[in-house]
Each structure stands twice: as structure tokens, then as C-alpha cells.
Write an enzyme that holds these catalytic residues in place. Structure first.
Site, PDB file in Angstrom:
ATOM      1  N   GLU A  48       9.785  -4.969  17.274  1.00  0.00           N
ATOM      2  CA  GLU A  48      11.217  -4.825  17.567  1.00  0.00           C
ATOM      3  C   GLU A  48      11.834  -3.625  16.846  1.00  0.00           C
ATOM      4  OE1 GLU A  48      14.384  -5.102  19.406  1.00  0.00           O
ATOM      5  OE2 GLU A  48      13.349  -7.028  19.634  1.00  0.00           O
ATOM      6  N   GLY A  55      17.856   3.730   9.702  1.00  0.00           N
ATOM      7  CA  GLY A  55      18.195   3.423   8.307  1.00  0.00           C
ATOM      8  C   GLY A  55      17.295   2.332   7.769  1.00  0.00           C
ATOM      9  N   ALA A  92       0.834  -1.198   0.000  1.00  0.00           N
ATOM     10  CA  ALA A  92       0.000   0.000   0.000  1.00  0.00           C
ATOM     11  C   ALA A  92       0.871   1.252   0.000  1.00  0.00           C
ATOM     12  CB  ALA A  92      -0.927   0.008   1.202  1.00  0.00           C
ATOM     13  N   VAL A 141      12.305   0.496  18.165  1.00  0.00           N
ATOM     14  CA  VAL A 141      13.335   1.086  19.019  1.00  0.00           C
ATOM     15  C   VAL A 141      14.712   0.600  18.576  1.00  0.00           C
ATOM     16  CG1 VAL A 141      14.259   1.299  21.354  1.00  0.00           C
ATOM     17  CG2 VAL A 141      11.781   1.230  20.998  1.00  0.00           C
ATOM     18  N   LYS A 187       7.018   3.651  16.423  1.00  0.00           N
ATOM     19  CA  LYS A 187       7.282   4.017  17.813  1.00  0.00           C
ATOM     20  C   LYS A 187       6.320   5.073  18.335  1.00  0.00           C
ATOM     21  CE  LYS A 187      10.866   7.039  16.022  1.00  0.00           C
ATOM     22  NZ  LYS A 187      10.821   6.476  14.666  1.00  0.00           N
ATOM     23  N   ASP A 211      11.483  11.936  19.514  1.00  0.00           N
ATOM     24  CA  ASP A 211      11.744  10.581  19.039  1.00  0.00           C
ATOM     25  C   ASP A 211      12.266   9.704  20.176  1.00  0.00           C
ATOM     26  OD1 ASP A 211      12.447   8.658  16.591  1.00  0.00           O
ATOM     27  OD2 ASP A 211      14.231   8.754  17.846  1.00  0.00           O
ATOM     28  N   GLY A 238      16.453   0.526  15.767  1.00  0.00           N
ATOM     29  CA  GLY A 238      16.718  -0.094  14.470  1.00  0.00           C
ATOM     30  C   GLY A 238      17.000  -1.578  14.529  1.00  0.00           C
ATOM     31  N   LYS A 254      10.598   6.257  22.307  1.00  0.00           N
ATOM     32  CA  LYS A 254      11.331   5.006  22.502  1.00  0.00           C
ATOM     33  C   LYS A 254      11.514   4.705  23.987  1.00  0.00           C
ATOM     34  CE  LYS A 254      13.724   5.649  18.102  1.00  0.00           C
ATOM     35  NZ  LYS A 254      14.985   6.095  17.444  1.00  0.00           N
TER      36      LYS A 254
END
Length: 437
Positions: A138, A311, A52, A141, A114, A210, A143, A214
Site C-alpha cells: 500500500e 514523507g 538492516a 503509491v 514502487k 516516479d 503515501g 506509480k
């Protein structure tokens, strides 16, 4: 719970991906490139059934097989043949409605969202429980760093007492450049944007939003209590100066934006703010855009998890790890660990949280000033650990590091100092974490 037809032996497991940006495109790529390995690990083929997106003609990092792109995300998650939904569009809406619709329709969900989990996680967990489906996250938080599963599963038999982490790569890159290259905040931020570590609008990162989201997720898992982003005390790094970084260096310390989750007298304290930590602390050596999380527990002691915290590919790696686990559960007709909030601990106000302060004070260079400053600390029941004077005459400055006290006591002390006739300016106030060397 939606009733579905019994799965036939060898029947492929169908996956819908919501979003095809930096993370979503890498999820699509890995599903294709690792198809054989995923089938071997899961037990049946894992088939991409739909992706989507907001615009069909937008440029993408990966070529999506013909016929799989759709702008009808709601229709995709309600398809009866979808077994698992991967949500990587971010934000609160429509992500929340789509996840709830997927769970209601009998699909399990893997998400990297997150902000949504920190804002309204309980609603999602209750829906997963009600419909007997998995909700794994998972990738939300740090990466690719496996931190949530160890907290949820590996340390389930232990008592976690503290989680201390660098969980935002943008701010760590900026502070690292300020420390190692002598850059100012604006200069380091500009470099982070040029390298793609920071968004054009870096507010969520540099002001700590951010990291606070987390921190809420980490605290919820570590202490088996519901903690939302609004429970987290938050300060960003935009006010950190070169003088702060230099002062930390003189203390053989470094400035980091830390997410700190602590268990204090059966209450939870959660905060995000810049702090000075000794260079001997494991987190002090975390460089550039890397993340690290330091966990302390009663039985296991001290553990540290380190790696790329953001990333497309690293985050997609965490998504695929969850996908394999959830897929196995689907085939086994079971579900994994859900929300654990049995402890229901209260969240401690920031004013009651105990910490140390580093305070730089421009003062009049005359007899008795040090005694007056010391008295201001004493009047608020804050003990001084170290004090040193720098400069003379108009450049005279006192640098004070306190012993541990409540944040309210320390804040009151700083306000007292600002009102003193012999104090020209309180130029820097920063918390101090970790034991001094």
C-alpha cells in the site's frame, strides 16, 4: 514453501525492517510507540527483531534498541524466527534479492518499493504465490492515502474504467507555486528543495519517472493486467513555462502532472504528463505537496482519495496498516489477495490514445493565416474546439484547443504547423483533460 515450527499460543510475531531512513525510522518508532495497540489489533505482540542498515554509525531519526542493528540484511531475512519483513530501502537491488529470499524462507513481506514493483512485480508476486506468503505494498503509491486496497478489495466487484491521479508531491508543489505565486519553474523547484519536498537531484520527480512507476501499479490493479513502468508514456514538467500556466489560467484551468490510467475498448492506456484541467475538477484544488487519486467505475461512479502522498510518517502509516493485515493472516495460517492479472489486457500505444491539445502558435499577422492553421488541423482529421488570437503584428499568437483525437493525429498536426511558412514558432503544446467549464 518452507516448513516452520507450529506457533505457540501468545507467541510474539517477529518483524525485520530493511532500511532505517526517513520511512524505516518511522516504522521502527511506530512499532515501539504503538506496541500495545498493535498487539491488541493483531492478537499477539509484534516484536522488532532486527533492522538492516548500510552503516551502523550513521545518524538516525530514531534510537534503535541495542543489538538490533545489523549490516547483514541477507542473514536477517533468512532467520527462521522472522515472520514478516518490511522492505523500505528502495531501488531494484539488493531489494529484489532480499524480498525473494524472505519469501523463500517463509516470511511475508510488506514493501514501499514502487520502482521494483513497477519494474519486476510479476517475479515478486509469483514468488509470494509459490511460497504461500503475502506481498503487500500500500505504501508504494500515494503515501498514507489508502488507494491500492480499495482498488484490490473494495472495488473487486465493480469495473474500474479510469484512474486519474496527482501522485507526485514534488511536481504538484512546483506547479502549484507557478500557478498561485507566479514563480518560474527553476524558482519553484529551488523552493521545493529548500523545504525538503525535492531531492538534490530531482530528476525522478520532475521528469515523471516516479509518477510513471506509480501509474503502472495503479493500472495493474485497476485493470487486472500486468503493466510495467516501460509501458507507461512519460513526460515531465521541466518544459512547463510561466506562459503555459498563464494560458491555463485564462482558460480557467490549472496545470497538473497527471497519472492517467484508462480502459479503452478492452485495452489499457497508461500515461504520465502535464495537462491542463478545469478549475472545477476535484483534482484542480489539490495544493502544494498533497496527492489525490480520482477513480471512476461503472457501479460506484466517481470516487476521490486525498491526503499526504509522501514523507516518513505518512508512508510508515501505510506500512503499519499492511503489517497488521499480514500479521493477522500469519496467525490465521492464511494469506491475502495476491496478484490479479487474469484479464491480461494489451497496453495501448500512446499514438492511439485519444486526448485534446492546447497549442500556442506565433504567426504572421496577415489575412488568411487563421484559415491556413485551421486547414492544417483538418488535414489530420483534428477538429478545433476553440481558437483565439492574442497580440498584433510581431506579437500575434493563435491559441487553439482541439477536440479529442488520437495523440498521433495531434502530434502530426503540430509537426505540420512547425513546417508552415506563416508559423514563426509553436511555442507551447500541452494536453487538456476534463470537460471544459
Amino acid at each position: 514453501m518452507v516448513s516452520r515450527q507450529a506457533r505457540q499460543p501468545g507467541q510474539s510475531l517477529k518483524v525485520a525492517v530493511l532500511g532505517c531512513g526517513s520511512v524505516g525510522s518511522q516504522v521502527v518508532r511506530l512499532l515501539d510507540e504503538q506496541a500495545a495497540d498493535l498487539a491488541a489489533r493483531v492478537g499477539v505482540p509484534v516484536e522488532l527483531a532486527g533492522v538492516a542498515v548500510r552503516r551502523l554509525d550513521a545518524p538516525r531519526e530514531v534510537e534503535v534498541p541495542e543489538g538490533l542493528l545489523t549490516t547483514d540484511a541477507a542473514g536477517l531475512v533468512r532467520r527462521d524466527d522472522i515472520d514478516l519483513v518490511v522492505e523500505v530501502i528502495g531501488g531494484l537491488e539488493p531489494a529484489r534479492s532480499l524480498i525473494l529470499a524472505a519469501l523463500e524462507n517463509g516470511a511475508s513481506v510488506v514493501t514501499a518499493n514502487k520502482a521494483l514493483l513497477a519494474e519486476d512485480g510479476p517475479t515478486l508476486f509469483e514468488a509470494a504465490e509459490k511460497h504461500g506468503r503475502d506481498l503487500y505494498y500500500e505504501a508504494a503509491v500515494a503515501g498514507a492515502i489508502p488507494i491500492l486496497r480499495p482498488l484490490r478489495e473494495s472495488l473487486a466487484g465493480d469495473k474500474v474504467t479510469r484512474v486519474l491521479g496527482i501522485v507526485n508531491g514534488t511536481t504538484n508543489f512546483i506547479l502549484d507555486k507557478m500557478d498561485t505565486a507566479g514563480s518560474g519553474f527553476a524558482e519553484a523547484l529551488e523552493e521545493a528543495q529548500e523545504l525538503g519536498y525535492a531531492e538534490a537531484d530531482p530528476t525522478a520527480d520532475v521528469e515523471g519517472f516516479d509518477a510513471a512507476a506509480k501509474a503502472a501499479i495503479l493500472a495493474s490493479l485497476a485493470f487486472h493486467s500486468r503493466v510495467t513502468a516501460s509501458d507507461v508514456y512519460r513526460e515531465g514538467i521541466s518544459e512547463v513555462t510561466a506562459a503555459d500556466v498563464q494560458s491555463a489560467r485564462e482558460m480557467n484551468s490549472v496545470v497538473k502532472l497527471l497519472a492517467i490510467c484508462e480502459l479503452k475498448d478492452d485495452a489499457v492506456a497508461v500515461r504520465v504528463h502535464p495537462a491542463m484541467i478545469p478549475r472545477s475538477h476535484p483534482l484542480a484544488s489539490v495544493r502544494e505537496a498533497y496527492n489525490a487519486v480520482f477513480v471512476e467505475s461503472e457501479a460506484a461512479g466517481q470516487l476521490m482519495f486525498y491526503g499526504p502522498g509522501a514523507g516518513g510518517s505518512p508512508t510508515a502509516s501505510a506500512v503499519l496498516g499492511d503489517l497488521v493485515t499480514v500479521a493477522r493472516n500469519v496467525l490465521a495460517g492464511t494469506r491475502g489477495v495476491g496478484e490479479s492479472a487474469y484479464a491480461d489486457r494489451a497496453v495501448l500505444p500512446m499514438g492511439e490514445t485519444r486526448t485534446r491539445y492546447h497549442v500556442a502558435i506565433d504567426v504572421d499577422d496577415r489575412a488568411g493565416v487563421l484559415a491556413q492553421v485551421a486547414l492544417a488541423f483538418a488535414e489530420h482529421d483534428v477538429s478545433i474546439q476553440t481558437v483565439r488570437q492574442e497580440g498584433r503584428d510581431l506579437d500575434a499568437q493563435l491559441v487553439v484547443v482541439s477536440h479529442e483525437a488520437t495523440d498521433a493525429q495531434l502530434s502530426a498536426t503540430v509537426e505540420h504547423l512547425r513546417g508552415m511558412e506563416t508559423v514563426r514558432e509553436v511555442t507551447s503544446v500541452m494536453r487538456v483533460e476534463g470537460e471544459s467549464e
